[in-house]
Design a protein around this motif. Sequence first.
Motif, PDB file in Angstrom:
ATOM      1  N   SER A  16     -19.822  28.820  35.048  1.00  0.00           N
ATOM      2  CA  SER A  16     -21.225  28.595  34.664  1.00  0.00           C
ATOM      3  C   SER A  16     -21.943  29.888  34.299  1.00  0.00           C
ATOM      4  CB  SER A  16     -21.984  27.881  35.784  1.00  0.00           C
ATOM      5  OG  SER A  16     -22.129  28.713  36.909  1.00  0.00           O
ATOM      6  N   LYS A  35     -30.896  32.657  37.643  1.00  0.00           N
ATOM      7  CA  LYS A  35     -29.954  31.666  37.101  1.00  0.00           C
ATOM      8  C   LYS A  35     -29.909  30.405  37.951  1.00  0.00           C
ATOM      9  CE  LYS A  35     -25.032  30.848  36.345  1.00  0.00           C
ATOM     10  NZ  LYS A  35     -24.680  30.037  37.530  1.00  0.00           N
ATOM     11  N   GLU A  36     -29.907  30.564  39.275  1.00  0.00           N
ATOM     12  CA  GLU A  36     -29.762  29.413  40.167  1.00  0.00           C
ATOM     13  C   GLU A  36     -30.949  29.338  41.135  1.00  0.00           C
ATOM     14  OE1 GLU A  36     -25.808  29.011  41.833  1.00  0.00           O
ATOM     15  OE2 GLU A  36     -25.017  30.402  40.328  1.00  0.00           O
ATOM     16  N   ASN A  38     -32.143  26.479  42.429  1.00  0.00           N
ATOM     17  CA  ASN A  38     -31.784  25.480  43.443  1.00  0.00           C
ATOM     18  C   ASN A  38     -32.952  24.629  43.941  1.00  0.00           C
ATOM     19  OD1 ASN A  38     -28.861  26.401  43.925  1.00  0.00           O
ATOM     20  ND2 ASN A  38     -30.016  28.289  44.247  1.00  0.00           N
ATOM     21  N   GLN A  73     -29.318  36.199  40.492  1.00  0.00           N
ATOM     22  CA  GLN A  73     -28.369  35.087  40.458  1.00  0.00           C
ATOM     23  C   GLN A  73     -28.838  33.872  41.249  1.00  0.00           C
ATOM     24  OE1 GLN A  73     -25.631  35.229  38.624  1.00  0.00           O
ATOM     25  NE2 GLN A  73     -24.350  33.524  39.333  1.00  0.00           N
ATOM     26  N   PHE A  74     -29.286  34.066  42.492  1.00  0.00           N
ATOM     27  CA  PHE A  74     -29.424  32.931  43.415  1.00  0.00           C
ATOM     28  C   PHE A  74     -30.658  33.088  44.301  1.00  0.00           C
ATOM     29  CE2 PHE A  74     -28.611  30.455  47.201  1.00  0.00           C
ATOM     30  CZ  PHE A  74     -27.829  29.380  46.792  1.00  0.00           C
ATOM     31  N   ASP A  97     -32.022  25.545  33.654  1.00  0.00           N
ATOM     32  CA  ASP A  97     -31.741  25.817  35.070  1.00  0.00           C
ATOM     33  C   ASP A  97     -30.236  25.638  35.236  1.00  0.00           C
ATOM     34  OD1 ASP A  97     -31.184  25.508  37.805  1.00  0.00           O
ATOM     35  OD2 ASP A  97     -32.939  24.293  38.223  1.00  0.00           O
ATOM     36  N   SER A  99     -28.298  25.971  38.198  1.00  0.00           N
ATOM     37  CA  SER A  99     -27.941  25.977  39.619  1.00  0.00           C
ATOM     38  C   SER A  99     -26.627  25.250  39.855  1.00  0.00           C
ATOM     39  CB  SER A  99     -29.050  25.304  40.440  1.00  0.00           C
ATOM     40  OG  SER A  99     -30.277  25.976  40.295  1.00  0.00           O
ATOM     41  N   THR A 100     -25.713  25.877  40.598  1.00  0.00           N
ATOM     42  CA  THR A 100     -24.400  25.284  40.846  1.00  0.00           C
ATOM     43  C   THR A 100     -24.368  24.413  42.106  1.00  0.00           C
ATOM     44  OG1 THR A 100     -23.673  27.250  42.041  1.00  0.00           O
ATOM     45  CG2 THR A 100     -23.182  27.156  39.680  1.00  0.00           C
ATOM     46  N   THR A 101     -25.513  24.192  42.742  1.00  0.00           N
ATOM     47  CA  THR A 101     -25.542  23.333  43.930  1.00  0.00           C
ATOM     48  C   THR A 101     -25.895  21.890  43.596  1.00  0.00           C
ATOM     49  OG1 THR A 101     -27.850  23.967  44.313  1.00  0.00           O
ATOM     50  CG2 THR A 101     -26.161  25.224  45.475  1.00  0.00           C
TER      51      THR A 101
END
Length: 298
Positions: A16, A35-36, A38, A73-74, A97, A99-101
């Motif tokens: 991602s 980036k993320e 969340n 990043q997060f 958005d 977000s990898t969550t």
Amino acid sequence: MSWPNLFLIAAPRAGSTQLARWLDSHPDIALAPIKEPNHFSAHEFPCDYVARHHLDDVNPARYVRSLRRRPAQFAIFRDAGHYRALFAPLTARWRCDASTTYLACPEAPAAILSACGPGARAITLTRDPVARAISHYRLALRTGRWRGSLRAAIERELSPLCPLPERFVLRPSRQAKGVTRVAAVFGPERHLALTFEEMTRDPAATLARVAAFLDVDPAGFDLSREGRNASRAPRWPALNAWAQATGLKTALRRALPPRAKRALGRIYFRDFPPPLPSREEIALLEAALAGEMEGCAA
């Protein structure tokens, strides 16, 4: 305009960061500076857990008040006002958005559509479940969040006492249900499913699919932009784990300019990745993810 309308809903370690960089290179697409953020999975991260484990790369409230917003990043952006402030300055047609969550979070897709409206679109990005889990395990070794074996990580995750944020091997690799949820909520016209394997094999073809999905010029992407997460091993694992647990690494990420962070990284990390798990551990992982592997093949 202050809500995002494009969501890159990827499994962690599925590429991602690279895809987000390519998306952000297009004049009609803008990635949030965090980036993320969340926002739509924030309920899975208790406030005391986030503070204790120093998960936020930035303080959300301070960040949105700052005149200088460095990319990060997060972070967990719980407050809707803070979250929308990330996107308010973005004027591109698509505001993303990444977000990898969200893929593993059962409530996230419906919450996204409820807040952002029917114009929002979603791109899911998945990876071979076993390869993804091994990559995430090696990342945990690199960051110092985990120092044990892959077997120990699997056994801990199977315990009902393991907090959701610490389930980094099996839960994020069980991607089929997440993709099904996104597809059901967004519908076929507003959801595009991609895989890490096809993206790395033929980036241009993947971005052509993205361009058609978003109705943007396929020539607008800059394939020269690289955004891969580094996978180098720390020189001093015990020091690395201590720096992570105490919050020193997070403090340095927040305080140091990019050039200083790169210079420190050259000293702190070696030029080769953390070790691979043993064959026995990989077999254990394959057994734990057997159903997911069958689903991905189907």
